[in-house]
Scaffold this motif. Sequence first.
Motif, PDB file in Angstrom:
ATOM      1  N   TYR A 167      -4.686  10.905 -11.539  1.00  0.00           N
ATOM      2  CA  TYR A 167      -4.741  12.111 -11.053  1.00  0.00           C
ATOM      3  C   TYR A 167      -4.543  12.977 -11.300  1.00  0.00           C
ATOM      4  O   TYR A 167      -5.063  14.511 -11.143  1.00  0.00           O
ATOM      5  CB  TYR A 167      -2.578  12.246 -11.008  1.00  0.00           C
ATOM      6  N   GLN A 168      -4.755  13.426 -13.095  1.00  0.00           N
ATOM      7  CA  GLN A 168      -5.030  13.953 -14.131  1.00  0.00           C
ATOM      8  C   GLN A 168      -6.287  14.741 -14.248  1.00  0.00           C
ATOM      9  O   GLN A 168      -6.952  14.906 -14.917  1.00  0.00           O
ATOM     10  CB  GLN A 168      -3.869  13.896 -15.177  1.00  0.00           C
ATOM     11  N   THR A 169      -7.059  12.923 -13.717  1.00  0.00           N
ATOM     12  CA  THR A 169      -8.474  13.292 -13.965  1.00  0.00           C
ATOM     13  C   THR A 169      -8.858  13.786 -13.269  1.00  0.00           C
ATOM     14  O   THR A 169     -10.272  14.992 -12.606  1.00  0.00           O
ATOM     15  CB  THR A 169      -9.148  11.612 -14.049  1.00  0.00           C
ATOM     16  N   TYR A 170      -8.078  13.740 -11.595  1.00  0.00           N
ATOM     17  CA  TYR A 170      -9.291  14.119 -10.182  1.00  0.00           C
ATOM     18  C   TYR A 170      -9.142  15.437  -9.983  1.00  0.00           C
ATOM     19  O   TYR A 170      -8.774  15.480  -8.330  1.00  0.00           O
ATOM     20  CB  TYR A 170     -10.071  12.485  -9.726  1.00  0.00           C
ATOM     21  N   GLY A 171      -6.944  15.370 -10.237  1.00  0.00           N
ATOM     22  CA  GLY A 171      -6.546  15.767  -8.745  1.00  0.00           C
ATOM     23  C   GLY A 171      -6.771  15.559  -7.509  1.00  0.00           C
ATOM     24  O   GLY A 171      -6.038  14.916  -7.500  1.00  0.00           O
ATOM     25  N   ASP A 172      -6.011  17.186  -6.964  1.00  0.00           N
ATOM     26  CA  ASP A 172      -6.119  16.610  -5.677  1.00  0.00           C
ATOM     27  C   ASP A 172      -7.605  15.150  -4.589  1.00  0.00           C
ATOM     28  O   ASP A 172      -7.645  14.970  -3.967  1.00  0.00           O
ATOM     29  CB  ASP A 172      -6.494  18.047  -4.495  1.00  0.00           C
ATOM     30  N   GLU A 173      -8.492  15.022  -5.201  1.00  0.00           N
ATOM     31  CA  GLU A 173      -9.719  13.855  -5.037  1.00  0.00           C
ATOM     32  C   GLU A 173      -8.973  12.571  -5.493  1.00  0.00           C
ATOM     33  O   GLU A 173      -9.743  11.342  -5.076  1.00  0.00           O
ATOM     34  CB  GLU A 173     -10.934  14.813  -6.110  1.00  0.00           C
ATOM     35  N   LYS A 187       1.040  -1.240  -0.060  1.00  0.00           N
ATOM     36  CA  LYS A 187      -0.335  -0.034   0.191  1.00  0.00           C
ATOM     37  C   LYS A 187       0.631   1.193  -0.192  1.00  0.00           C
ATOM     38  O   LYS A 187       2.160   1.148   0.857  1.00  0.00           O
ATOM     39  CB  LYS A 187      -0.636   0.065   1.134  1.00  0.00           C
ATOM     40  N   TYR A 188       0.605   2.285  -1.077  1.00  0.00           N
ATOM     41  CA  TYR A 188       1.510   3.307  -1.100  1.00  0.00           C
ATOM     42  C   TYR A 188       0.440   4.957  -0.605  1.00  0.00           C
ATOM     43  O   TYR A 188      -1.189   4.520  -0.426  1.00  0.00           O
ATOM     44  CB  TYR A 188       1.652   3.702  -2.911  1.00  0.00           C
ATOM     45  N   SER A 189       0.857   5.813   0.029  1.00  0.00           N
ATOM     46  CA  SER A 189      -0.149   7.195   0.701  1.00  0.00           C
ATOM     47  C   SER A 189       0.107   7.385  -0.828  1.00  0.00           C
ATOM     48  O   SER A 189       0.577   7.338  -2.041  1.00  0.00           O
ATOM     49  CB  SER A 189       1.096   7.257   1.767  1.00  0.00           C
ATOM     50  N   LYS A 190      -1.557   8.656  -0.476  1.00  0.00           N
ATOM     51  CA  LYS A 190      -1.823   9.292  -1.272  1.00  0.00           C
ATOM     52  C   LYS A 190      -0.559   9.995  -1.573  1.00  0.00           C
ATOM     53  O   LYS A 190      -0.236  10.546  -2.660  1.00  0.00           O
ATOM     54  CB  LYS A 190      -2.624  10.664  -0.637  1.00  0.00           C
ATOM     55  N   LYS A 191       0.465  11.319  -0.130  1.00  0.00           N
ATOM     56  CA  LYS A 191       1.902  11.593  -0.987  1.00  0.00           C
ATOM     57  C   LYS A 191       2.755  11.310  -1.508  1.00  0.00           C
ATOM     58  O   LYS A 191       3.136  11.944  -2.158  1.00  0.00           O
ATOM     59  CB  LYS A 191       1.962  12.100   0.552  1.00  0.00           C
ATOM     60  N   PHE A 192       3.128  10.031  -1.788  1.00  0.00           N
ATOM     61  CA  PHE A 192       3.776   9.482  -2.666  1.00  0.00           C
ATOM     62  C   PHE A 192       3.204   9.307  -3.996  1.00  0.00           C
ATOM     63  O   PHE A 192       3.962   9.060  -4.649  1.00  0.00           O
ATOM     64  CB  PHE A 192       4.099   7.681  -2.045  1.00  0.00           C
ATOM     65  N   LYS A 193       2.220   8.679  -4.258  1.00  0.00           N
ATOM     66  CA  LYS A 193       1.634   8.684  -5.464  1.00  0.00           C
ATOM     67  C   LYS A 193       1.595  10.123  -5.908  1.00  0.00           C
ATOM     68  O   LYS A 193       2.022   9.903  -6.966  1.00  0.00           O
ATOM     69  CB  LYS A 193      -0.120   8.230  -5.444  1.00  0.00           C
ATOM     70  N   ILE A 194       0.936  10.766  -5.399  1.00  0.00           N
ATOM     71  CA  ILE A 194       1.075  12.566  -5.709  1.00  0.00           C
ATOM     72  C   ILE A 194       2.459  12.511  -6.651  1.00  0.00           C
ATOM     73  O   ILE A 194       2.769  13.439  -7.306  1.00  0.00           O
ATOM     74  CB  ILE A 194       0.279  13.096  -5.025  1.00  0.00           C
ATOM     75  N   GLN A 195       4.027  12.676  -5.509  1.00  0.00           N
ATOM     76  CA  GLN A 195       4.860  12.624  -5.497  1.00  0.00           C
ATOM     77  C   GLN A 195       5.670  12.312  -6.752  1.00  0.00           C
ATOM     78  O   GLN A 195       6.107  12.554  -7.765  1.00  0.00           O
ATOM     79  CB  GLN A 195       6.006  12.092  -4.889  1.00  0.00           C
ATOM     80  N   ALA A 196       5.168  10.769  -6.741  1.00  0.00           N
ATOM     81  CA  ALA A 196       4.994  10.278  -8.387  1.00  0.00           C
ATOM     82  C   ALA A 196       4.874  10.540  -9.410  1.00  0.00           C
ATOM     83  O   ALA A 196       5.553  10.824  -9.975  1.00  0.00           O
ATOM     84  CB  ALA A 196       5.483   9.034  -7.972  1.00  0.00           C
ATOM     85  N   CYS A 197       3.722  11.199  -9.396  1.00  0.00           N
ATOM     86  CA  CYS A 197       2.698  11.818 -10.789  1.00  0.00           C
ATOM     87  C   CYS A 197       3.234  12.758 -11.173  1.00  0.00           C
ATOM     88  O   CYS A 197       3.679  13.605 -12.292  1.00  0.00           O
ATOM     89  CB  CYS A 197       1.449  12.008 -10.482  1.00  0.00           C
ATOM     90  N   GLU A 198       3.917  13.565 -10.307  1.00  0.00           N
ATOM     91  CA  GLU A 198       4.701  15.080 -10.328  1.00  0.00           C
ATOM     92  C   GLU A 198       5.848  15.383 -10.522  1.00  0.00           C
ATOM     93  O   GLU A 198       5.907  16.312 -11.952  1.00  0.00           O
ATOM     94  CB  GLU A 198       4.174  15.638  -9.509  1.00  0.00           C
ATOM     95  N   LEU A 199       6.724  14.121 -10.919  1.00  0.00           N
ATOM     96  CA  LEU A 199       7.766  13.927 -11.041  1.00  0.00           C
ATOM     97  C   LEU A 199       8.020  13.692 -12.884  1.00  0.00           C
ATOM     98  O   LEU A 199       8.582  13.999 -13.447  1.00  0.00           O
ATOM     99  CB  LEU A 199       8.265  12.542 -10.120  1.00  0.00           C
ATOM    100  N   VAL A 200       6.950  12.690 -12.844  1.00  0.00           N
ATOM    101  CA  VAL A 200       6.346  12.329 -14.257  1.00  0.00           C
ATOM    102  C   VAL A 200       5.926  13.890 -15.623  1.00  0.00           C
ATOM    103  O   VAL A 200       6.257  14.397 -16.196  1.00  0.00           O
ATOM    104  CB  VAL A 200       5.591  11.349 -14.513  1.00  0.00           C
ATOM    105  N   ILE A 201       4.398  14.401 -14.594  1.00  0.00           N
ATOM    106  CA  ILE A 201       3.964  15.610 -15.086  1.00  0.00           C
ATOM    107  C   ILE A 201       4.535  16.855 -14.951  1.00  0.00           C
ATOM    108  O   ILE A 201       4.736  17.691 -16.129  1.00  0.00           O
ATOM    109  CB  ILE A 201       2.606  15.376 -14.190  1.00  0.00           C
ATOM    110  N   LYS A 202       5.320  16.976 -13.700  1.00  0.00           N
ATOM    111  CA  LYS A 202       5.848  18.704 -14.199  1.00  0.00           C
ATOM    112  C   LYS A 202       7.120  18.578 -14.372  1.00  0.00           C
ATOM    113  O   LYS A 202       7.152  19.713 -14.566  1.00  0.00           O
ATOM    114  CB  LYS A 202       5.815  18.991 -12.593  1.00  0.00           C
TER     115      LYS A 202
END
Length: 97
Positions: A45-51, A4-19
């Motif tokens: 992440y791109q579909t729902y953003g912070d949600e 299981k991965y935390s929300k913060k971990f997932k967002i961090q991984a996504c932002e490395l690719v996106i931003k």
Amino acid sequence: MARKYSKKFKIQACELVIKDGIKHAVVAEKFGINLVMLYRWIDEYQTYGDEAFVGSGHQKPADAELNKLKKENERLRMENEILKKAAAYFAKNPEKN
């Protein structure tokens, strides 16, 4: 066993690719995750953003609202059926009013 991965971990991984524009494969390898999983996270992440990434057993606000409205709709249908039956009963038996 699934990790299981935390929300913060997932967002961090996504932002490395996106931003930051780092390649998907590099981020997946750096974080020790499956490449397909990273693509799925990015899509969510791109579909729902912070949600995005609400967690196990939780619902996105839109889904929760939809379920609430479905329950209310069902309750109102039942009330409407009861009122129809009562109106039909009193129309047949006006002397019992």
